[in-house]
Design a protein around this motif. Sequence first.
Motif, PDB file in Angstrom:
ATOM      1  N   ILE A   1       0.843  -1.190   0.000  1.00  0.00           N
ATOM      2  CA  ILE A   1       0.000   0.000   0.000  1.00  0.00           C
ATOM      3  C   ILE A   1       0.880   1.242   0.000  1.00  0.00           C
ATOM      4  O   ILE A   1       1.922   1.282   0.653  1.00  0.00           O
ATOM      5  N   GLY A   2       0.432   2.282  -0.707  1.00  0.00           N
ATOM      6  CA  GLY A   2       1.154   3.553  -0.704  1.00  0.00           C
ATOM      7  C   GLY A   2       2.160   3.644  -1.823  1.00  0.00           C
ATOM      8  O   GLY A   2       2.128   2.871  -2.781  1.00  0.00           O
TER       9      GLY A   2
ATOM     10  N   PHE B   1      -9.508  -5.674  -2.274  1.00  0.00           N
ATOM     11  CA  PHE B   1      -9.065  -5.020  -1.044  1.00  0.00           C
ATOM     12  C   PHE B   1      -7.802  -4.202  -1.285  1.00  0.00           C
ATOM     13  O   PHE B   1      -7.722  -3.027  -0.883  1.00  0.00           O
ATOM     14  N   LEU B   2      -6.797  -4.792  -1.915  1.00  0.00           N
ATOM     15  CA  LEU B   2      -5.539  -4.078  -2.148  1.00  0.00           C
ATOM     16  C   LEU B   2      -5.732  -2.878  -3.077  1.00  0.00           C
ATOM     17  O   LEU B   2      -5.140  -1.817  -2.859  1.00  0.00           O
ATOM     18  N   LEU B   3      -6.542  -3.049  -4.088  1.00  0.00           N
ATOM     19  CA  LEU B   3      -6.807  -1.931  -4.999  1.00  0.00           C
ATOM     20  C   LEU B   3      -7.551  -0.808  -4.272  1.00  0.00           C
ATOM     21  O   LEU B   3      -7.280   0.373  -4.482  1.00  0.00           O
ATOM     22  N   ASN B   4      -8.465  -1.175  -3.382  1.00  0.00           N
ATOM     23  CA  ASN B   4      -9.178  -0.173  -2.587  1.00  0.00           C
ATOM     24  C   ASN B   4      -8.227   0.551  -1.635  1.00  0.00           C
ATOM     25  O   ASN B   4      -8.272   1.783  -1.516  1.00  0.00           O
ATOM     26  N   GLN B   5      -7.388  -0.187  -0.954  1.00  0.00           N
ATOM     27  CA  GLN B   5      -6.462   0.415  -0.001  1.00  0.00           C
ATOM     28  C   GLN B   5      -5.469   1.358  -0.678  1.00  0.00           C
ATOM     29  O   GLN B   5      -4.947   2.261  -0.048  1.00  0.00           O
ATOM     30  N   ASN B   6      -5.246   1.162  -1.954  1.00  0.00           N
ATOM     31  CA  ASN B   6      -4.374   2.044  -2.728  1.00  0.00           C
ATOM     32  C   ASN B   6      -5.147   3.179  -3.396  1.00  0.00           C
ATOM     33  O   ASN B   6      -4.590   3.926  -4.200  1.00  0.00           O
ATOM     34  N   GLY B   7      -6.443   3.286  -3.119  1.00  0.00           N
ATOM     35  CA  GLY B   7      -7.254   4.374  -3.655  1.00  0.00           C
ATOM     36  C   GLY B   7      -7.607   4.218  -5.123  1.00  0.00           C
ATOM     37  O   GLY B   7      -7.947   5.187  -5.794  1.00  0.00           O
ATOM     38  N   ILE B   8      -7.573   2.997  -5.641  1.00  0.00           N
ATOM     39  CA  ILE B   8      -7.806   2.763  -7.066  1.00  0.00           C
ATOM     40  C   ILE B   8      -9.252   2.401  -7.347  1.00  0.00           C
ATOM     41  O   ILE B   8      -9.796   2.769  -8.386  1.00  0.00           O
ATOM     42  N   VAL B   9      -9.896   1.683  -6.431  1.00  0.00           N
ATOM     43  CA  VAL B   9     -11.308   1.334  -6.589  1.00  0.00           C
ATOM     44  C   VAL B   9     -12.049   1.720  -5.312  1.00  0.00           C
ATOM     45  O   VAL B   9     -11.455   1.731  -4.217  1.00  0.00           O
ATOM     46  N   PRO B  10     -13.349   2.004  -5.397  1.00  0.00           N
ATOM     47  CA  PRO B  10     -14.126   2.358  -4.197  1.00  0.00           C
ATOM     48  C   PRO B  10     -14.383   1.163  -3.282  1.00  0.00           C
ATOM     49  O   PRO B  10     -14.225   0.001  -3.685  1.00  0.00           O
ATOM     50  N   ALA B  11     -14.806   1.445  -2.069  1.00  0.00           N
ATOM     51  CA  ALA B  11     -15.013   0.427  -1.044  1.00  0.00           C
ATOM     52  C   ALA B  11     -16.115  -0.566  -1.374  1.00  0.00           C
ATOM     53  O   ALA B  11     -16.133  -1.664  -0.830  1.00  0.00           O
ATOM     54  N   ASN B  12     -17.035  -0.212  -2.237  1.00  0.00           N
ATOM     55  CA  ASN B  12     -18.129  -1.125  -2.584  1.00  0.00           C
ATOM     56  C   ASN B  12     -17.832  -1.966  -3.829  1.00  0.00           C
ATOM     57  O   ASN B  12     -18.725  -2.579  -4.392  1.00  0.00           O
ATOM     58  N   THR B  13     -16.591  -2.039  -4.229  1.00  0.00           N
ATOM     59  CA  THR B  13     -16.203  -2.747  -5.461  1.00  0.00           C
ATOM     60  C   THR B  13     -16.275  -4.255  -5.292  1.00  0.00           C
ATOM     61  O   THR B  13     -15.837  -4.809  -4.296  1.00  0.00           O
TER      62      THR B  13
END
Length: 192
Positions: free
Chosen positions: A101-102, A153-165
Amino acid sequence: MREGLLRRMPACAALAVLVSLTTLASCSSVTPGARNAEASHDVGTPISAQDLAVWNIDVAPDGRGLPPGSGDVAGGAHIFAAKCAACHGAQGQGGLGDQLIGGQGTLTSAKPKRTVGSYWPYATTLFDYIRRAMPYNAPESLSADEVYAVSAFLLNQNGIVPANTRLDAASLPRVVMPNRDGFVPDPRPGRL
């Protein structure tokens, strides 16, 4: 005596090579004239399409090879905590395993952080890697649904996809990674 032995040595070596080649040739059931590109080598057993399918699990950047299934961010958080956090840290910050992440904006810095969110060009590559190699102590043990969920989860934590993906074989290839344009396409025909 020593001179006689030295004079006979090349003949002995040549004889050993000749005997070895003759022995090898006699082991083959195919005559030299019958060999061609399609000839069997009489080694092993032909592999069936079903047996090959077990090994043919690669996923292309465009999504070819993705299996059926799906997973969402919330499910991925639980799987990550249970099967990934021990190595990658509770928040993906790294530990025994790499930081995940980050790192956005650091690739041109003196200390670039190559993470899922900063470096990887395709979300399908993330899926492929997790599916083949993770968790480190039990590679290929995650189901397709679990791999989709951890990827979400990883894509969400990196700000790439929203939490409801919820990701699946149709949606994962459509995810545009921040560093997609940071790689040069392979110019050879038939390559992506």
